[in-house]
Design a protein around this motif. Structure first.
Motif, PDB file in Angstrom:
ATOM      1  N   PRO A  28       6.828 -22.360 -13.168  1.00 35.71           N
ATOM      2  CA  PRO A  28       6.894 -21.009 -12.616  1.00 35.71           C
ATOM      3  C   PRO A  28       5.472 -20.523 -12.299  1.00 35.71           C
ATOM      4  N   ARG A  29       5.343 -19.815 -11.184  1.00 38.80           N
ATOM      5  CA  ARG A  29       4.041 -19.267 -10.787  1.00 38.80           C
ATOM      6  C   ARG A  29       3.628 -18.181 -11.773  1.00 38.80           C
ATOM      7  N   PRO A  30       2.314 -18.160 -12.085  1.00 35.03           N
ATOM      8  CA  PRO A  30       1.882 -17.063 -12.948  1.00 35.03           C
ATOM      9  C   PRO A  30       2.039 -15.737 -12.182  1.00 35.03           C
ATOM     10  N   PRO A  31       2.364 -14.699 -12.886  1.00 34.35           N
ATOM     11  CA  PRO A  31       2.556 -13.425 -12.177  1.00 34.35           C
ATOM     12  C   PRO A  31       1.236 -12.982 -11.535  1.00 34.35           C
ATOM     13  N   GLU A  32       1.347 -12.471 -10.320  1.00 37.11           N
ATOM     14  CA  GLU A  32       0.154 -11.983  -9.628  1.00 37.11           C
ATOM     15  C   GLU A  32      -0.282 -10.674 -10.270  1.00 37.11           C
ATOM     16  N   ILE A  33      -1.575 -10.601 -10.515  1.00 34.48           N
ATOM     17  CA  ILE A  33      -2.133  -9.379 -11.098  1.00 34.48           C
ATOM     18  C   ILE A  33      -2.563  -8.492  -9.946  1.00 34.48           C
ATOM     19  N   SER A  34      -2.046  -7.320  -9.960  1.00 34.63           N
ATOM     20  CA  SER A  34      -2.361  -6.372  -8.900  1.00 34.63           C
ATOM     21  C   SER A  34      -3.526  -5.491  -9.349  1.00 34.63           C
ATOM     22  N   LEU A  35      -4.693  -5.750  -8.780  1.00 34.19           N
ATOM     23  CA  LEU A  35      -5.860  -4.937  -9.093  1.00 34.19           C
ATOM     24  C   LEU A  35      -5.986  -3.836  -8.046  1.00 34.19           C
ATOM     25  N   PRO A  36      -6.394  -2.666  -8.490  1.00 35.66           N
ATOM     26  CA  PRO A  36      -6.573  -1.608  -7.496  1.00 35.66           C
ATOM     27  C   PRO A  36      -7.742  -1.966  -6.581  1.00 35.66           C
TER      28      PRO A  36
END
Length: 178
Positions: A28-36
């Protein structure tokens, strides 16, 4: 019977080698971290093209007799003044001072609406955190300061420029000294 099994073993080995390769189990792909998104820094304000457009230094003028001298002080109430004009009546001189200390003379400049004059502080009169310029009571620069249209600037090398209002307290000191 062993001879009959041998061809079957060879055939099954051959068939096993023809089998499709096993696909790896997808990770499974690691969850994308949404940076501001970074906010760009605000541009630095440009210095005003004309000193008269600069914001006034916070504070107000007050007048008092201090040690027998007519004195106008500029600053915030309850704090050490940023600038002062004081009359030495015996010598008919006005001492123009601004907060700041230096072991030697420091270039100062006064800008008014009618003139700009370079000055040099007097280290013998300074001390205790003040840069002082001594002016004769009849010096036209004092009139230019008193009658400057709304404000004047007091610059000192290495220090923030003071943009001071031309209030009546200044005129009082000048007139008391004449």
């Amino acid at each position: 019977a062993v001879k009959a099994i041998a061809p079957l073993l060879v055939l099954s080995a051959a068939l096993a080698s023809c089998a499709a390769p096993q696909r790896p189990v997808p990770q499974p792909r690691p969850p994308e971290i949404s940076l501001p998104r970074p906010v760009p820094p605000a541009p630095l304000p440009l210095p005003p093209a004309d000193w008269r457009d600069a914001p006034q230094t916070p504070g107000t003028w007050t007048w008092a007799m201090t040690g027998g001298r007519s004195t106008a002080s500029f600053g915030q109430p309850g704090q050490t003044p940023l600038a002062m004009l004081s009359c030495d009546p015996a010598k008919r001189q006005v001492l123009l001072a601004r907060a700041g200390a230096a072991p030697t003379a420091v270039p100062l400049a006064v800008a008014t609406t009618s003139q700009r004059r370079p000055l040099l502080s007097d280290p013998d009169r300074g001390g205790n955190g003040w840069l002082v310029v001594v002016l004769p009571a009849r010096d036209a620069l004092l009139d230019a300061i008193a009658f400057s249209r709304g404000r004047f600037a007091l610059e000192a090398a290495g220090l923030e420029t003071l943009y001071l209002p031309s209030y009546p307290e200044i005129s009082r000191v000048v007139q008391d000294c004449r």
